[in-house]
Design a protein around this motif. Structure first.
Motif, mmCIF file in Angstrom:
data_model
loop_
_atom_site.group_PDB
_atom_site.id
_atom_site.type_symbol
_atom_site.label_atom_id
_atom_site.label_comp_id
_atom_site.label_asym_id
_atom_site.label_seq_id
_atom_site.Cartn_x
_atom_site.Cartn_y
_atom_site.Cartn_z
ATOM 1 N N ASP A 15 4.749 0.228 -4.256
ATOM 2 C CA ASP A 15 5.093 -1.171 -4.008
ATOM 3 C C ASP A 15 6.600 -1.378 -4.034
ATOM 4 O O ASP A 15 7.181 -2.084 -3.188
ATOM 5 N N ILE A 18 8.243 -0.142 -0.916
ATOM 6 C CA ILE A 18 8.061 -1.053 0.222
ATOM 7 C C ILE A 18 8.938 -2.297 0.066
ATOM 8 O O ILE A 18 9.545 -2.798 1.027
ATOM 9 N N LEU A 19 9.035 -2.789 -1.179
ATOM 10 C CA LEU A 19 9.766 -4.033 -1.410
ATOM 11 C C LEU A 19 11.275 -3.838 -1.364
ATOM 12 O O LEU A 19 12.026 -4.767 -1.042
ATOM 13 N N TYR A 73 -6.202 0.669 2.343
ATOM 14 C CA TYR A 73 -5.681 1.158 3.629
ATOM 15 C C TYR A 73 -6.606 2.174 4.281
ATOM 16 O O TYR A 73 -6.195 2.858 5.223
ATOM 17 N N MET A 82 2.037 5.441 7.809
ATOM 18 C CA MET A 82 2.062 3.994 7.997
ATOM 19 C C MET A 82 3.491 3.486 7.954
ATOM 20 O O MET A 82 4.360 4.119 7.367
ATOM 21 N N PHE A 84 6.151 0.144 7.271
ATOM 22 C CA PHE A 84 6.329 -1.151 6.633
ATOM 23 C C PHE A 84 7.746 -1.607 6.893
ATOM 24 O O PHE A 84 8.675 -0.793 6.976
ATOM 25 N N ASN A 87 8.237 -5.591 3.496
ATOM 26 C CA ASN A 87 6.949 -5.881 2.877
ATOM 27 C C ASN A 87 5.927 -6.352 3.895
ATOM 28 O O ASN A 87 5.081 -7.180 3.600
ATOM 29 N N HIS A 89 3.275 -4.853 6.825
ATOM 30 C CA HIS A 89 2.708 -3.695 7.491
ATOM 31 C C HIS A 89 2.871 -3.857 8.993
ATOM 32 O O HIS A 89 2.435 -4.845 9.571
ATOM 33 N N ASN A 100 -3.454 0.567 12.987
ATOM 34 C CA ASN A 100 -2.899 0.434 11.663
ATOM 35 C C ASN A 100 -2.036 1.613 11.262
ATOM 36 O O ASN A 100 -1.083 1.461 10.509
ATOM 37 N N LYS A 101 -2.355 2.779 11.775
ATOM 38 C CA LYS A 101 -1.680 3.962 11.257
ATOM 39 C C LYS A 101 -1.774 5.107 12.243
ATOM 40 O O LYS A 101 -2.550 5.071 13.197
ATOM 41 N N ARG A 127 7.905 -8.930 15.050
ATOM 42 C CA ARG A 127 6.594 -8.581 15.568
ATOM 43 C C ARG A 127 5.787 -7.858 14.495
ATOM 44 O O ARG A 127 6.348 -7.094 13.703
#
Lengths: 142, 906
Positions: A15, A18-19, A73, A82, A84, A87, A89, A100-101, A127
């Protein structure tokens, strides 16, 4: 080449990873280091990591060590990549039906760079879904 | 939300951390067969983790208590057992709390509500802001929801489109023909005529109509909004319709501005009549007649003493209203002549008009204009006379009225009237001239009167100058008073001119008068001049020419008789007189004149020859011969000799002619014409040897005579000695350099000898020597091939300074290209450039024979006859031929035209 790339060892780190990125795409490879598909993908990821470092950062996540996202996921494939951004996806229309991936190992550095760049450009414009420059639909494989 | 940590790598997760929860991550379900369909951490997970956390916190609770605030201790006695009195105490406390709560409840709640409202007002929640809109959302149907457009990212797209609009690419050719096809079908304007009308067809008519109606609507709206209310009066609307189309928006803007300006003018200075008029005119121009009328009406009230404003008001209204307005006007300004006249004009019945004018005269008795109008309205001359009589009493200084009165009176009365007029206006020459005319009209002599008048007037200060008098004379002539004109000219022509300048000034005056078509005046001037200078030939000559051009034959003959009396040595005058007689068919009269001329000028060659010509052309050959033999004795000139031989030759008396030639050549060996005639006679007889000897001798005597050389070379050429002919021309050119005729002959020799190339080189040399010769240039054009001629002719025209030869050649080129109109215009140009060139006439005639009609041919022949052409290669060949001698010019023209070669030269 997995040992050259940073590993995330728990859900919090994932997390945070990603953040924490404001201006770069976060590429997460979910899988296991010993898996052959992952090895191929890691090799590729490592080879482009330096080239794309200005707009993307790569982390590896062992899905046995960090099973927190497996359901969320749908991490049932040996190797899943994946993207990101801030934050969010970012989905990629790869022509495979699953946006998704990337759940296989790519084999061309340029293709990978192109996909990451497309993701970056699209994500910057807000987007949630970008279209991959190359269509990986299986109908072309036959 | 969790804050981002930079150095997270390798750190453990916080206790009870649920992955993805803090980040707000949501999962996805793509394949429910391989995983549970659910999003994020489950409720069970969360509950379990919270339970774990609580348990953990309980385990190391001591730690927590260490940090407890001592003032706020919660568990001081919680170790003690909870007993009945404790419970009672609690109940009492609760009751007190409830009681206190109850006591202030209403006030507190009101306050809280107020507070909440205030906060709500200050910072309303977004939901509240859109609450009313949200309420309307329940009417939105399912389809409408479906059809809501996506927001999408349109920033980039717009930019792209804008760029595209600025880019231009060349239109492919394939589009142009297609567009043309579309145009062709859509412009047919008959949509019903097509079996299957194209769907994309543009109906221009409808578009045009739509445009028009839109424009009309817009204009209507503007007109309405400008005045604040709808102003559609049927008249203004109709007149407005005419102007609708021309008014652009810019003009309407101008109108508004002008309207504002004029409005300020009339409000600040309402007594200023022009301002009102301008404002009314503006409205009229804008097509709003009603407004204009209202404005001018107000203006009339504001400035009742301004006649212009009344007139404007009358103009803007229809006839009936205008009458009323003018009636008001004359009350306000009874002295205004304009208003009275306008009022009279508005009346349609003559009687009413008269009434108005008479009324006007009551108010303004001394207005000339009103009197004139009144008199014009009278049909009866008696009434008019009475009116005039009254008018001259009231307005004694009006010359026109006096003269008009005089015209209406009988002779005696008119004299009286004019005398009276002179008393009143002693300086007026008009009255004098009217008096002269009156005298002349009644058959009285005017000369003495004129002389007296001029003397009287010249004593006054306002005497006319000489030129003014002459103008007056011309005016009299135009009005048919020839005697007056002559008298005025006689009396005034020598006013204030120096003795030395007299003749030249008079001649100038006469020329000016002729230029103004005042032949009577010119004649009078000449008459006066001849009276003063009777011995001046030139004046006689001019006078004769004037008579010839504009007078009768009798007057000319009379003039010429007088002329030869004063200038008996002027051959010109004699010849002119004889010719006039002859043309008039009076051959004996002509003979008499010539006889008198012989007496006066026995040695004049011209008169002799004229006499010979007269006899010869009238068939009196014997007389002619006799005259010539006399002439040879009395006026022994070359021309006389030549005419003699020509006459003999014409009569077919070849030996006599040769004899005469021999005698003549002894006297005048340098007369090339004699030599030529001799050569021709010899050649005609076929005596080449003698002819050659003749020419050899001739060129020795007259080496500068070009025709002689040419004739000589032709003789040799005909005899088959081309080399000799060429050599002769070379010699001729040496002796006469820069002679285009010789060069042309050399070129022609080559052409006749089928030596085209050499001809071209000769032509090039020729053009080098005579670069501006039209003759050579036109020939060189024909030497070119057909395709190159057009280019060459442009050169030729430039170099030869528009010589008639080249112009004719140009006309012939157009003719051969069948450009009839162009050819004709070039022939006319040639005619203008040199009317003496007979070949041009002949070519033109031939052209008209082929392409023109009878009228054109006749017209052309007439003009040719008037121009009397004498030169030109073909023309001279025909005109000087023995067979055509004595034929009229139009016949010669036809003959020459027939003798011309075909126009189309390959």
């Amino acid at each position: 080449m997995s040992y050259f790339l940073p590993h995330l060892t728990n859900g919090w780190q994932v997390d945070q990873a990603i953040l924490s990125e404001e201006d770069r795409v976060v590429i997460l490879r979910f899988g296991t280091d010993w898996d052959p598909t992952c090895m191929q993908m890691d090799e590729l990821l490592y080879s482009v990591a330096e080239k794309i470092k200005n707009f993307a950062v790569i982390y590896l996540v062992d899905i046995t060590e960090v099973p927190d996202f497996n359901k969320m996921y749908e991490l049932y494939d040996p190797c899943t990549t994946m993207f990101f951004f801030r934050n969010k996806h970012i989905m990629v229309d790869l022509g495979t039906g699953n946006n998704n991936k990337i759940n296989w190992a790519l084999d061309s550095k340029q293709e990978l760079i192109d996909i990451v760049e497309t993701v970056f450009r699209g994500a910057r414009k807000g987007r949630g879904l970008v279209v991959s420059p190359k269509d990986y639909s299986t109908k072309y494989k036959y | 939300m969790f804050g981002a940590t930079k150095d997270f790598l390798g750190k453990p997760a916080p206790p009870g951390y649920i992955a993805g929860l803090g980040r707000g991550a949501t999962g996805f379900t793509t394949r429910s067969d391989i995983g549970p369909a659910r999003e994020g951490p489950t409720e069970a997970d969360i509950a379990k983790l919270q339970e774990q956390a609580r348990r953990k916190a309980a385990e190391d609770g001591d730690d927590d208590e260490r940090f407890q605030d001592p003032d706020n201790e919660t568990g001081l006695f919680n170790t003690a057992p909870y007993e009945a009195d404790d419970e009672e105490a609690d109940q009492i406390y609760d009751a007190i709390d409830a009681k206190l709560d109850e006591r202030r409840k209403a006030r507190r709640e009101a306050r809280e509500k107020e507070e909440a409202e205030r906060i709500n007002k200050e910072r309303p929640r977004i939901q509240d802001q859109f609450a009313d809109l949200k309420r309307g959302l329940n009417t939105v149907s399912m389809e409408e929801w479906e059809n809501l457009p996506d927001v999408g990212n349109i920033a980039g797209k717009n930019r792209k489109k804008a760029n595209l609009r600025d880019k231009f690419a060349p239109v492919p050719d394939s589009l142009l023909p297609r567009a043309q096809e579309e145009m062709a079908t859509s412009l047919d304007a008959q949509p019903n005529g097509l079996a299957t009308p194209a769907p994309s067809m543009t109906n221009f008519r409808e578009i045009g109509e739509a445009n028009k109606s839109v424009l009309g609507l817009r204009l209507d709206r503007m007109a309405d909004s400008a005045s604040g209310q709808t102003t559609i009066d049927p008249k203004g609307y109709l007149t407005g319709l005419n102007s609708v189309v021309v008014k652009s928006e810019a003009e309407i803007g101008d109108l508004k501005r002008a309207r504002l300006l004029l409005k300020s003018v009339i409000t600040t200075n309402p007594k200023h009549a022009p301002g009102w008029i301008a404002a009314a005119r503006l409205e009229e121009h804008a097509g709003k007649l009603t407004d204009a009328r209202q404005i001018i009406d107000k203006g009339c009230q504001e400035c009742p003493k301004a006649e212009d404003i009344w007139l404007e008001a009358a103009r803007l209204n229809n006839t009936d209203n205008a009458k009323k307005i003018l009636a008001n006007a004359v009350k306000q300004v009874p002295q205004s002549v304009k208003i009275w006249v306008q009022a009279a004009q508005l009346e349609t019945v003559p009687k009413a008009k008269k009434t108005v004018i008479r009324r006007a005269l009551d108010y303004v008795p001394n207005s000339i204009k009103l009197w004139k109008t009144a008199i014009e309205l009278e049909d009866d001359p008696n009434n008019a006379r009475i009116l005039l009589a009254r008018a001259v009493e009231l307005v004694p200084l009006s010359v026109e009225l006096w003269i008009a009165l005089a015209r209406l009176e009988t002779y005696q009365n008119a004299q009286k009237v004019l005398n009276k007029a002179r008393e009143h206006i002693p300086t007026s020459h008009e009255i004098w001239i009217a008096a002269f005319c009156l005298q002349e009209a009644n058959g009285k002599p005017v000369e003495r009167l004129v002389v007296g008048a001029v003397k009287t007037l010249s004593m006054k200060e306002s005497a006319l100058s000489r030129d003014q008098w002459l103008d007056e004379a011309e005016k009299c002539e135009k009005n048919g008073f020839i005697n007056t004109c002559q008298a005025i000219v006689g009396a005034t022509i020598s006013m204030g001119i120096e003795e030395a300048d007299l003749k030249s000034t008079w001649m100038d005056d006469a020329d000016g008068a002729i230029g103004r078509q005042s032949f009577g005046t010119a004649r009078a001037i000449y008459a006066h001049a001849l009276k003063t200078f009777p011995a001046k030939k030139s004046i006689w000559r001019r006078a004769a020419l004037l008579e010839k051009a504009h007078g009768t034959r009798e007057s000319l003959e009379e003039l010429l008789v007088r002329a030869v009396k004063f200038c008996p040595h002027a051959e010109f005058l004699w010849l002119m007189g004889a010719k006039e007689k002859w043309i008039g068919g009076d051959v004996p009269g002509a003979r008499v004149v010539l006889g008198a001329a012989f007496e006066a000028n026995p040695n004049s060659e011209a008169i002799w020859l004229a006499a010979v010509k007269l006899e010869a052309e009238n068939g009196e050959h014997g007389r002619a011969e006799k005259l010539l033999s006399q002439a040879r004795e009395k006026a022994d000139t070359m021309k006389v000799w030549m005419k003699s031989t020509v006459l003999e030759r014409q009569l077919g008396k070849i030996p006599e002619a040769l004899e005469l030639l021999d005698q003549g050549l002894v006297k005048y060996p340098t007369a090339d014409k004699l030599w030529m005639i001799r050569g021709q006679i010899l050649t005609d007889r076929g005596d080449n040897q003698k002819a050659r000897e003749n020419y050899i001798k001739a060129v020795k005597f007259c080496p500068k005579s070009v025709p002689l050389w040419i004739l000589y070379s032709r003789l040799e050429e005909r005899a088959g000695l081309q080399t000799k002919a060429r050599a002769l021309l070379d010699r001729a050119r040496l002796l006469n350099p820069k002679t285009p005729e010789l060069w042309l002959e050399s070129v022609r020799i080559e052409l006749r000898g089928n030596n085209a190339n050499f001809a071209k080189t000769q032509m090039a040399k020729a053009l080098q020597e005579c670069p501006s010769s039209g003759l050579l240039w036109s020939e060189s054009v024909w030497l070119e091939t057909r395709a190159q001629r057009k280019g060459k002719i442009v050169d030729a025209l430039k170099k030869s300074e528009n010589s008639v030869h080249v112009i004719v050649t140009a006309a012939r080129l157009f003719w051969s290209d069948r450009q009839v109109e162009k050819a004709r215009s070039w022939f006319l140009k040639a005619e203008k450039s040199d009317s003496d060139h007979g070949d041009a006439w002949a070519w033109h005639y031939k052209f008209e024979v082929e392409h023109g009609d009878e009228a054109r041919k006749r017209d052309l022949a007439m003009r040719c006859k008037a121009a009397e052409p004498r030169h030109g290669e073909y023309w001279q060949a025909v005109a000087k031929d023995q067979k055509t001698a004595g034929k009229p010019l139009d016949e010669i023209l036809i003959l020459v035209a027939a003798s011309l070669p075909s126009n189309v030269v390959a």
